[in-house]
Every structure is written in C-alpha cells, then in structure tokens.
Design an enzyme around this catalytic site. Structure first.
Site, PDB file in Angstrom:
ATOM      1  N   ARG A 228      -0.605 -26.748 -19.411  1.00 56.92           N
ATOM      2  CA  ARG A 228      -1.282 -25.625 -18.781  1.00 56.92           C
ATOM      3  C   ARG A 228      -2.351 -25.010 -19.687  1.00 56.92           C
ATOM      4  O   ARG A 228      -3.435 -24.670 -19.271  1.00 56.92           O
ATOM      5  CB  ARG A 228      -0.267 -24.558 -18.405  1.00 56.92           C
ATOM      6  CG  ARG A 228      -0.900 -23.386 -17.670  1.00 56.92           C
ATOM      7  CD  ARG A 228       0.141 -22.325 -17.413  1.00 56.92           C
ATOM      8  NE  ARG A 228       0.770 -21.921 -18.665  1.00 56.92           N
ATOM      9  CZ  ARG A 228       1.891 -21.241 -18.733  1.00 56.92           C
ATOM     10  NH1 ARG A 228       2.516 -20.896 -17.645  1.00 56.92           N
ATOM     11  NH2 ARG A 228       2.402 -20.895 -19.905  1.00 56.92           N
TER      12      ARG A 228
ATOM     13  N   ASP B 183       0.016 -22.090  -9.904  1.00 57.76           N
ATOM     14  CA  ASP B 183      -0.445 -23.151 -10.798  1.00 57.76           C
ATOM     15  C   ASP B 183       0.615 -24.224 -10.988  1.00 57.76           C
ATOM     16  O   ASP B 183       1.793 -24.031 -10.701  1.00 57.76           O
ATOM     17  CB  ASP B 183      -0.844 -22.573 -12.168  1.00 57.76           C
ATOM     18  CG  ASP B 183       0.318 -21.902 -12.864  1.00 57.76           C
ATOM     19  OD1 ASP B 183       1.149 -21.285 -12.163  1.00 57.76           O
ATOM     20  OD2 ASP B 183       0.399 -21.981 -14.095  1.00 57.76           O
ATOM     21  N   GLU B 184       0.171 -25.341 -11.467  1.00 55.88           N
ATOM     22  CA  GLU B 184       1.044 -26.404 -11.924  1.00 55.88           C
ATOM     23  C   GLU B 184       2.046 -26.881 -10.882  1.00 55.88           C
ATOM     24  O   GLU B 184       3.230 -27.060 -11.169  1.00 55.88           O
ATOM     25  CB  GLU B 184       1.777 -25.971 -13.205  1.00 55.88           C
ATOM     26  CG  GLU B 184       0.774 -25.740 -14.326  1.00 55.88           C
ATOM     27  CD  GLU B 184       1.420 -25.267 -15.591  1.00 55.88           C
ATOM     28  OE1 GLU B 184       0.862 -25.530 -16.652  1.00 55.88           O
ATOM     29  OE2 GLU B 184       2.490 -24.632 -15.532  1.00 55.88           O
ATOM     30  N   VAL B 185       1.580 -27.047  -9.684  1.00 50.15           N
ATOM     31  CA  VAL B 185       2.409 -27.697  -8.682  1.00 50.15           C
ATOM     32  C   VAL B 185       1.966 -29.142  -8.579  1.00 50.15           C
ATOM     33  O   VAL B 185       0.791 -29.425  -8.334  1.00 50.15           O
ATOM     34  CB  VAL B 185       2.255 -27.016  -7.303  1.00 50.15           C
ATOM     35  CG1 VAL B 185       3.134 -27.719  -6.276  1.00 50.15           C
ATOM     36  CG2 VAL B 185       2.627 -25.555  -7.418  1.00 50.15           C
TER      37      VAL B 185
END
Lengths: 454, 454
Positions: free
Chosen positions: B311, B293-295
């Site tokens: 997030r 996640d969160e790239v």
C-alpha cells in the site's frame, strides 16, 4: 459506570507503618477499581492485577459493579489530600455521563457504593518519618494496607523539562507509588532555576524559555503534595557547577577552569547561602541534596571534565558501607536503576535488592528507601516518559511490596502480566509508557497488537 | 504576566476565506503571544516566530507586556468556541498567580490588555465549506488573518490509542492548525468501536480495555469541536475488515479467507447499514471515509493479505487525475506525508506541493486540503506523539501559509528556526514533540542541549 472484578473473599484487619508520607496511598484504592474494572480475563489468578502490590490484601474473583456516585468514608474523608484524590480518581473512573445508555440493553446494578479509608497519621504534612499506613475497605469486603518508600530522580539540567512535563511525571509517579521526586535541578550544562537573591544565576539557563521561576517551583511542590509526593531538591556542588559562572564568572577558578566552584572566595559561600535560603522557602521537605560527587581533589583541575564520563561506572555497594557506619541510606544501584541505561530490561530492575550485602537487622533498618535515576543526557520532553515507564514501576514494586509475593519461584511470570497490565493503565491515563518487553527501553512496538502483550 | 515582543508596525485590514472550519483560529492569537513572550533573541527578524504563518500579518520588534486580565472583544466574543478557547489559552499563558512577586524588583507595566477577534462566519457549526477566516487585533497594533485546511489521519486499529491520548493529539492539532481528525477507527487487526446495533462487532477488539464506547466517540467529537476540529470517521470496507468477523463470522467468505467482507450476503449490507446509521448519530461531519483500498478484484483471495504490504508504494499523483475528472481531492503523498516513514525529514515534508502536476486554476481549486497519515503498525501511546510532531506541523504550514513566505530562497533557513521554536512550544505545553533535526523521526536527542537547537 465501572466494573470491579475482585472482592468477596475473607478480609482481616491489618496495619503497617513506614518512613514515607501518608496520603498518596489513596490513589491505590482507585487503581484497584480501574485495573479490575476492565474485566480482562485474568491469565493468573494467583495475584490481583494491582501494581505495586500492597503489604496485605484479600481478594476474590467475582465481578462487582461500581456506583458512579461512590462515596468516601472513614477518617480519610477528613483530609484535603484524600478528598481531592478521591475526586480526581472518580474523574478517571467515570469519564462520561450515561448520555447514550438508552441505546444499550445491559444496565448493571451497582454492587459497590462506598469506599472507606482509615489513615493512621493525624497530619497532612509530608515529611520523612511520617506514618503513611492506611486501611482501605471496598464495600466492607476488600482491604488493602500500604507501606513503602521509593523515589525518582529527574535531571532538568542536561535537558530542560517544562513544568507541564514534570507534572505529568509526578502524576504518573502517584500511580506507581513513587513518593519522592528527587529534582536534580542544576548541573554543569545549565542553571534553569530562578534565585531571587542572585538573579544572574539563571543566565546559565539554555534560554529564557528554559527556566523555572519560583512560582514554577512552588507549583511543582504543591502539585506533588496533593499527590502525596515530597520534592527533594538538589543543588549539586561543588563539582557539577560550571553553569553558575555564566551569570557570576567570579565563581569560576579561571575562564579556562569552570568547575568546581572556586571555594577560595567568600563570594562562593555567599551565593551558596543565598541559594539555600531562597530554596528553603520553596521546598519544605526536610531533606535537601547537595550532590558532592566527582570533585577532583587532585592537582589537575582540567581532568575534571573527564570525570563525569565515569560517574556511571562508580559501582554499587555504597549502602552496606554507609549503614555499617550508622548512616541512613537510599539505595540506587547505577548498573540497574539508572533508567537511561536502555539495555537494562524490566526484570533486572525488578530483581535488584536494596538490602544486598547487609546482614544485620539493625543495619537493614537504615536503608530507608530506593531511587531510580532519570539522567537527562538523551532524555527530553520527547522521550522522558517512555524512558521512565514502565521500568520505574518495576523498582516501585521491589521497594513497596512484600518479598513473599515478588521473589518466589513464579514471581516474575506473574509480575510480567501485572506489569503489562499496569503499563496499559498508564497508557490509558495518557502516560507514554513504553512496551514492557522491548529489547531497548523506550523503543517502538515492533508490530500491531494489544498493549497487554507488548 | 506575559511579555509580548512583536507589534508596533503598521497594520492593514484583510480577510480571506477557505474550505475549513472557523473558530479554532483563535488559538493563533495566543500562540503569538506566548511564542513571543519568551523574549528569545530572534535569530531571524524577517519572519515572526509564528507557526504556521497566517495569510496576512504585520509585526514589529518591540517587547510589550501582556495583562493577565486580558479581555476579549470583537464579534468573536459572541461565540462559545472562541470564548472557551480564549479562557483555555489564558490558562496556558498565565499559569501562576503573583504569589512570589514581592521577591522581585522588576514589575513591568502592561502594554497589551485587549484582544479583538473578528470572525467572518456567523455560525459555530463546523462543516466543509464554512468560512473560517478571521481578523485578530492585539492592542490595535497587530493583525493576523487566517485560512487553510489540513488534516491528520490516526489509526486506532493496529494499536489502540486511549481516549486521553487521542485528546492530547487533538489538543496539539489545534496548536498547529490541523483542523480535521481523520479517524481510521477500524482495520483488519482490531475493531475497537462500539456499534449498538450490532454489539458483537467489538468482539474484534484486542481486549475489553482496548475499545471505544459511543460515549468515548462522542467525547472525542465534542472535544474536537471546541478546538475547531472536525472528526472525519473512517470505516474501511470491504478490504481491511477481517476483524469484523470475530463477532459475526458470517461476514467472512470462509474461515480461511477473512477479507474482503462477503458481499454476496445480505447480512453484510445489513451490518454496514447498521454501522453507518449508528455512526451518523455520533459524527456530525458531513464527510465520512469508506476506505476502499486494496481489494483484490482478481480470483485469488489469498493474495489479499500481501497487498497491504505494498500500500505504501502506490505512488503520488492521484489528485491530478481526480481533479481532471472534476472530483475534489485531499492531497496525501505516501512518500512524504506518511508519518510512520521515519526517514523522511521535516524539510521533505515541508517541501511537498499539494498542487504538483495540476496546471489549470479551475482544477487547483478542487484540491481542498491535505492530509498527513499516522499509520499505527509501530506507533502506540508510547511513541505516537513524537512520530506525529513536529513533522505534521511542517505539513500544516505548507497547507496553511502563503507560498511567498514558505517557498522563497531562504524559506527553509527561516522555517527551521521557527519550527524548532514551535517544537519547544509544543514541549512546553506537554506535547512530546521530537527534535526537529534528528536523523530518524521520534529518536532521542543525541546529547545535552537546548530544545531550540535540537
């Protein structure tokens, strides 16, 4: 495998005595080992990372490895309590086998393979006045010597604490060298204890689940004993006793006035006698606490219910008056040693002086210990540990350790780091000790980070 | 001696299957016994005081006594995991000998002396897809049947959780039938895990004390297995990986941009391969979590550090999209199943519907479970248990129990009382579960009282 990062400097023989039980002190030995085993860089080399500090000790700054087959010697090995503690702490230090060690290249040799404990008492009985001093040698290069007396009061009436939780508290007490559990079992809100002579008394419990059988009480006493801790039971009479009348309404002066106990009836004294007789069988410690506070001796019994709210404002200064009259005294300053006062930070707890206001050496000797109190109005299983810890440990060092180390100019700077370290040690052993420096006790950490700096 | 206050009504044979491991379910048997053993007056007789409710059961309303020499029969007795659980729960139920029973007049006879467990799987291996159903008979009069799949995610990077604390969480998970520990081991803040192939990686830990050796990890996996719980390890790549570069700075794109991992270098993939190879030896569960996640795939890597703050606002609705494409899905709604969201009350957790927005039966089958998440930014050893419990148990019943019991008109009224009861059971076993109805999760009780109504 554990690593020990102290000894090697000079050692000298020493001994001491104190008014509290003997054998819990063996815990200290292993605390030293584990605390040091972590190889955390020492921010202050002035004092070793031991909490509370023992009376005398010597230490160095090398890292030594500790043999998982560590053996116990000295006369301490002859005592059941010492031997069981030794095995318990070995279990804490050496959690794993070396199943995966083949994956590692580093295989340190063992520098330390023997622990010698000299206990100065010749009895395992825990009572007031027993000599609890001891010497501890690690591989002949390290030495500790112990004294101290400190107690924790737990309230199981406002909220019931399950037996498992009380045991968790006792276990943590042994790590911090608190050596008397003052069990405030009963109060006006609930009567959780079984009294076989008067089986209706525990009808005053909150529920059938929230009760202590005599087996429970015995279990707690025995569990404590094996950790060098005495249990001082309390039955608070006659003021805080409304719950007694649920099972025996005759104890109430009237249905509208439920406390104090009706002392005009013989039945009241029969019940009290029955309770004391039953409890004597379960609690071997020679001290017993009868409460006695907040009894309105005026003519308006209805005001009694309000008195409880001012109990916490009664003020310090009882000890100087008591010892001046020749009584012995246990110090417990409401302003700073009531743990449910969440706005009291660790350093205020740490700074309290049990001998404040007492000048004569003969009177100072009558202050036989101190007590932190965990009143239960807002503390139950969900928050009791983090309300107690780490602040109770701050009081323990005040009671246990020499003034030279704990009251100097830089004492609190050094103490903070050691206390943060000790808090991590409690966490590591499963005790939910709160961050040391949070603004209110028992609140959450305010962001990500190491336990060593929170 | 324990008292059992249910059976006597009719029973019928039943079975079920599900996508989660088999043998932890034996816990349920004893939970029933103990929950009922307290003889609390049942405020609602509609449902028994079992949490979470099993798929099928029958019950009555008599009180039966339970023999401390309770024996185990059925094919369950052939499984190590069942036998060890049986002994473990006997230890919980029968804490004491009868040392003081001579003081009592009441000596109940034992009505229940046998527990029969039929396990439908023929293997103790815990893997996805294993048939975990079972039948449980208490003295031939009581029957439970189990199914369900639910997991708890624990974050040990924002705050390190000691092995003892993780074990306490796992033990409590078994009580609530959460059967997968999703271990979010590493994140940008710290890298606590030992990786033998790349021994500098855990230089990214907060301190040498705040690390997991491979023995620790193995210990956690084995402890879980004996409680019917799989450990799904997570290594979150490539976004949440700044801590990796403490030991191997080449993994950072630059000293000023520390994540995501620099995927332009072969070394990055060598390390990832080494980690996965080492972890495969320790975590036998076939599922492994790679984060992902969160790239930030845009051109401004510096904004990455801000993404983490959003997030928690990404929104629900992933499962309907995933299953529509034929993927399997584990439901975890950020709004209601992130336990660090302290303002989400138990009933909102309870009401979440993992099948929301999914119409086709074939797609519903692809939702193989659900997960509550314990993100660690403000949770460490001092508050993690009371943040998880009792709300995680509310999610467990949603995942485990039939809709007929948990979604009817009066379901939440009945559920509240059962959940309060279950919270007391957790407390009794030493788990610091918070009051069920406090305004914010993990806050203190607001005054004296019984755990059953707080």
């Amino acid at each position: 495998m554990g690593l020990l990062s102290i000894p090697t400097s000079s050692s000298s023989s020493s001994s001491s005595s104190s008014a509290v039980p003997t054998l819990f002190l063996v815990c200290c030995a292993f605390f030293v080992s584990q605390a040091l085993g972590a190889r955390i860089p020492h921010p202050e080399r002035f004092l070793p990372f031991i909490w509370p500090l023992p009376e005398k000790f010597s230490f160095g700054n090398e890292t030594l490895s500790l043999d998982p087959a560590l053996s116990l010697s000295g006369n301490g090995a002859a005592f059941n309590i010492v031997r069981e503690a030794f095995e318990r702490y070995k279990g804490i230090l050496f959690k794993h086998g070396d199943r995966f060690s083949f994956l590692r290249t580093l295989r340190p040799a063992y520098d330390v393979n023997k622990l010698s404990i000299t206990v100065h008492s010749n009895s395992e009985e825990l009572q007031l006045g027993v000599d609890e001093s001891y010497n501890l040698f690690v591989s002949g290069a390290h030495q500790l010597s112990g004294s101290g007396g400190s107690q924790l009061r737990c309230d199981t009436s406002r909220h019931y604490l399950p037996v498992n939780v009380i045991k968790q508290i006792i276990e943590a007490m042994s790590y911090a060298k608190l050596n008397v559990l003052h069990w405030h079992i009963i109060d006006e809100q609930s009567f959780p204890l079984e009294v076989p002579s008067y089986p209706n008394l525990w009808k005053g419990s909150y529920s059938e689940w929230e009760r202590y059988t005599i087996e429970d009480a015995h279990d707690i006493v025995n569990f404590s004993k094996m950790r060098g801790i005495n249990v001082m039971a309390e039955v608070d009479v006659p003021g805080h006793a409304a719950s007694w009348g649920v099972g025996y309404p005759d104890l109430w002066p009237s249905p509208f006035c439920k406390q104090p106990l009706d002392v005009s009836k013989k039945f009241t004294f029969d019940i009290l006698s029955g309770i004391l007789t039953d409890m004597r069988k379960i609690f071997p410690f020679e001290l017993f606490h009868l409460g006695g506070d907040e009894v309105n001796t005026g003519k308006k019994p209805s005001t009694l219910f309000h008195l409880s709210s001012v109990r916490r404002l009664l003020g310090p200064g009882v000890c100087p008056k008591a010892v001046a009259k020749g009584f012995r005294c246990v110090f417990s300053n409401q302003g700073v040693w009531y743990l449910d006062h969440l706005n009291v930070p660790w350093e205020v707890v740490y700074d309290a002086d049990p001998l404040e206001g007492i000048q004569k050496a003969s009177e100072k000797k009558l202050v036989i210990g101190g007590e932190v109190c965990m009143w239960g109005e807002t503390a139950d299983t969900s928050d009791v540990q983090q309300t107690i810890w780490p602040r109770a440990a701050a009081a323990a060092e005040r009671l246990w350790s020499p003034r030279d180390f704990t009251s100097g100019k830089h004492a609190k700077v050094t103490a903070l780091k050691r206390l943060q370290y000790f808090r991590c040690l409690l966490n590591r052993r499963g005790v939910a000790a709160a961050p040391v420096t949070n603004f209110y006790a028992r609140t959450a950490p305010d962001g990500p980070g190491s336990c060593l700096v929170q």
